[in-house]
Design a protein around this motif. Structure first.
Motif, short mmCIF file in Angstrom:
data_model
loop_
_atom_site.label_atom_id
_atom_site.label_comp_id
_atom_site.label_asym_id
_atom_site.label_seq_id
_atom_site.Cartn_x
_atom_site.Cartn_y
_atom_site.Cartn_z
N UNK A 105 -0.01 11.10 -7.57
CA UNK A 105 -0.51 9.57 -6.95
C UNK A 105 0.12 9.46 -5.60
N UNK A 106 1.37 9.86 -5.54
CA UNK A 106 1.92 9.93 -4.12
C UNK A 106 1.20 10.68 -3.09
N UNK A 107 0.83 11.87 -3.34
CA UNK A 107 -0.32 12.57 -2.52
C UNK A 107 -1.53 11.58 -2.20
N UNK A 108 -1.96 11.20 -3.13
CA UNK A 108 -3.16 10.22 -2.92
C UNK A 108 -2.99 9.08 -1.88
N UNK A 109 -1.68 8.45 -1.95
CA UNK A 109 -1.49 7.54 -1.00
C UNK A 109 -0.99 7.95 0.26
N UNK A 110 -0.81 9.29 0.58
CA UNK A 110 -0.29 9.85 1.74
C UNK A 110 1.00 10.08 1.79
N UNK A 111 1.75 10.15 0.75
CA UNK A 111 3.38 10.66 1.12
C UNK A 111 3.36 12.07 1.46
N UNK A 112 4.10 12.38 2.23
CA UNK A 112 4.20 13.79 3.01
C UNK A 112 4.71 14.79 1.91
N UNK A 121 7.05 14.75 -1.49
CA UNK A 121 6.77 14.76 -3.00
C UNK A 121 7.32 15.98 -3.40
N UNK A 122 7.78 16.97 -2.84
CA UNK A 122 8.70 17.99 -3.34
C UNK A 122 10.02 17.39 -4.02
N UNK A 123 10.49 16.70 -3.05
CA UNK A 123 11.84 15.84 -3.41
C UNK A 123 11.77 15.23 -4.62
N UNK A 137 13.60 3.23 -1.73
CA UNK A 137 14.33 3.51 -0.62
C UNK A 137 13.27 4.13 0.68
N UNK A 138 12.29 4.76 0.05
CA UNK A 138 11.46 5.12 1.25
C UNK A 138 10.16 4.38 1.34
N UNK A 139 9.96 3.32 0.86
CA UNK A 139 9.06 2.59 0.95
C UNK A 139 7.62 2.96 0.55
N UNK A 140 7.65 3.74 -0.78
CA UNK A 140 6.20 4.13 -1.20
C UNK A 140 5.92 3.49 -2.65
N UNK A 141 6.36 2.26 -2.63
CA UNK A 141 6.49 1.45 -4.00
C UNK A 141 4.84 1.26 -4.33
N UNK A 142 3.95 1.23 -3.20
CA UNK A 142 2.57 0.97 -3.50
C UNK A 142 1.99 1.99 -4.47
N UNK A 143 2.80 3.28 -4.83
CA UNK A 143 2.16 4.19 -5.80
C UNK A 143 2.24 3.76 -7.00
N UNK A 144 3.05 2.39 -7.47
CA UNK A 144 2.93 2.11 -8.93
C UNK A 144 1.74 1.33 -9.15
N UNK A 145 1.13 0.45 -8.10
CA UNK A 145 -0.35 0.18 -8.44
C UNK A 145 -1.27 1.12 -8.56
N UNK A 146 -1.17 2.09 -8.02
CA UNK A 146 -2.21 3.37 -8.34
C UNK A 146 -2.17 3.80 -9.51
N UNK A 147 -0.89 4.03 -9.96
CA UNK A 147 -0.47 4.39 -11.37
C UNK A 147 -0.92 3.42 -12.53
#
Length: 354
Positions: A281-288, A292-294, A310-320
């Motif tokens: 889901x990080x990949x779906x929202x466009x995370x590099x 994602x490997x990290x 810390x990296x401002x990708x919290x919108x992934x939780x909505x997808x999940x």
């Protein structure tokens, strides 16, 4: 016994029946037997050693190989029998340490001792081996320390107060009896439904239960929160069977990510897929890809939560959260509405899907 042979124990129901038989022998013949035999409904015979403590006659419960997991191992279950001199059936009373049913939805009516139907039948059959006429008999079951031990059981959540329940269908205690735990969850949900609730709140443990209490301004006295532990699949299946209209699920990523991956039994020895679901889901929202490997290399989901924040990708939780809703809908064929809340280690809201 070989190292691979299972040492089964005795249920509280069989032990109670043994205590009743020992008391019946004493009452009729004037002596306390050293051991008694009791039959379950399938005709299997159990031989139980009798113990006398002061003026109490009873059985010490042996849980077999389940001693480490069964908190009732070693309890002393005693009985008293009173012959009324009148014609009639067999009545049960809750002595000290045996619970009383206070809520509808269980297999026993409100006000009755928490002695389940099958143990009642076994006890009735057993006492009639000694007193085989139609005289009325009053049976009191007692468990010293039963009220204290019951604090660590499901009983209070089921509306059983004052002590332990007398349980068992076959009379045998099997090590790590998952079926008994699932039955307890089903009974608790039936109680919730019988209290008139159409919406059920599902937590995985204490922290998510606290979140639901605070988020929805609930009270423990409402009795509409169930802690599914690892058995979320069983709980939502039961919610459909009981015709709940809405299930609200709250949990930390460690559990809910497994559901997002399609796993409905979340014990770490049975399922995982947490980081696979999270990274997908990080990949779906466009995370590099490097990010994602990290995340995929994190040791814990709590570590991943912090890095995502810390990296401002919290919108992934909505997808999940939506992914969890989708998986639940597929499992129960869209027969109930779901709301899902991801919470962090401190009980704070990460995201939800309503």
């Amino acid at each position: 016994m070989s190292e691979h042979e299972i040492n089964y124990g005795f249920s509280t129901g069989i032990c109670a029946a043994g205590a009743v038989k020992a008391c019946a022998v004493f009452l009729r013949y004037g002596y306390v037997p050293e051991c008694v035999s009791v039959k379950n409904l399938e005709g299997q015979i159990f031989n139980l050693n009798v113990t006398r403590r002061g003026n109490m006659i009873g059985i010490i419960k042996d849980s077999g190989d389940d001693q480490k997991h069964d908190i009732t191992h070693g309890i002393f279950i005693s009985a008293e029998i009173k012959l009324t001199g009148r014609k009639g059936g067999i009545k049960f009373l809750a002595g000290a340490g045996v619970g009383t049913v206070t809520l509808k939805g269980l297999k026993i009516p409100v006000g009755e001792p928490a002695i389940n139907p099958i143990p009642r039948i076994i006890i009735k059959n057993t006492v009639r081996e000694i007193f085989f006429n139609d005289e009325e008999i009053i049976i009191t079951i007692k468990i010293p320390d039963g009220e204290k031990i019951a604090r660590d059981t499901f009983n209070s959540r089921l509306g059983i107060i004052g002590g332990l329940s007398i349980l068992g269908t076959t009379g045998i205690v099997k090590p790590m009896n998952e079926a008994a735990l699932l039955e307890s969850l089903s009974l608790e949900m039936n109680v919730i439904k019988n209290l008139g609730h159409e919406k059920i709140f599902i937590a995985f443990g204490h922290s998510s239960a606290e979140f639901l209490l605070n988020e929805f301004n609930l009270h423990e006295s409402d009795r509409n929160i169930i802690q599914a532990e690892n058995y979320i699949g069983h709980v939502i299946d039961e919610a459909v069977k009981l015709n709940f209209t809405h299930a609200v699920i709250a949990g930390q990523p460690g559990k809910l990510l497994k559901v997002a991956a399609g796993n409905f039994q979340t014990h770490n020895k049975i399922s995982d897929g947490r980081f696979e679901a999270l990274c997908c889901h990080l990949g779906i929202i466009g995370a590099p890809s490097e990010f994602i490997k990290k995340i995929y290399s994190c040791n814990t989901t709590d570590e991943a939560v912090k890095i995502i924040r810390d990296n401002k990708f919290e919108r992934v939780w909505k997808n999940l959260a939506q992914a969890v809703v989708n998986k639940c809908n597929i499992r129960v064929k869209y027969k109930i509405k779901f709301s899902v809340y991801f919470i962090d280690l401190d009980g704070g809201l990460l995201s939800c899907e309503i």
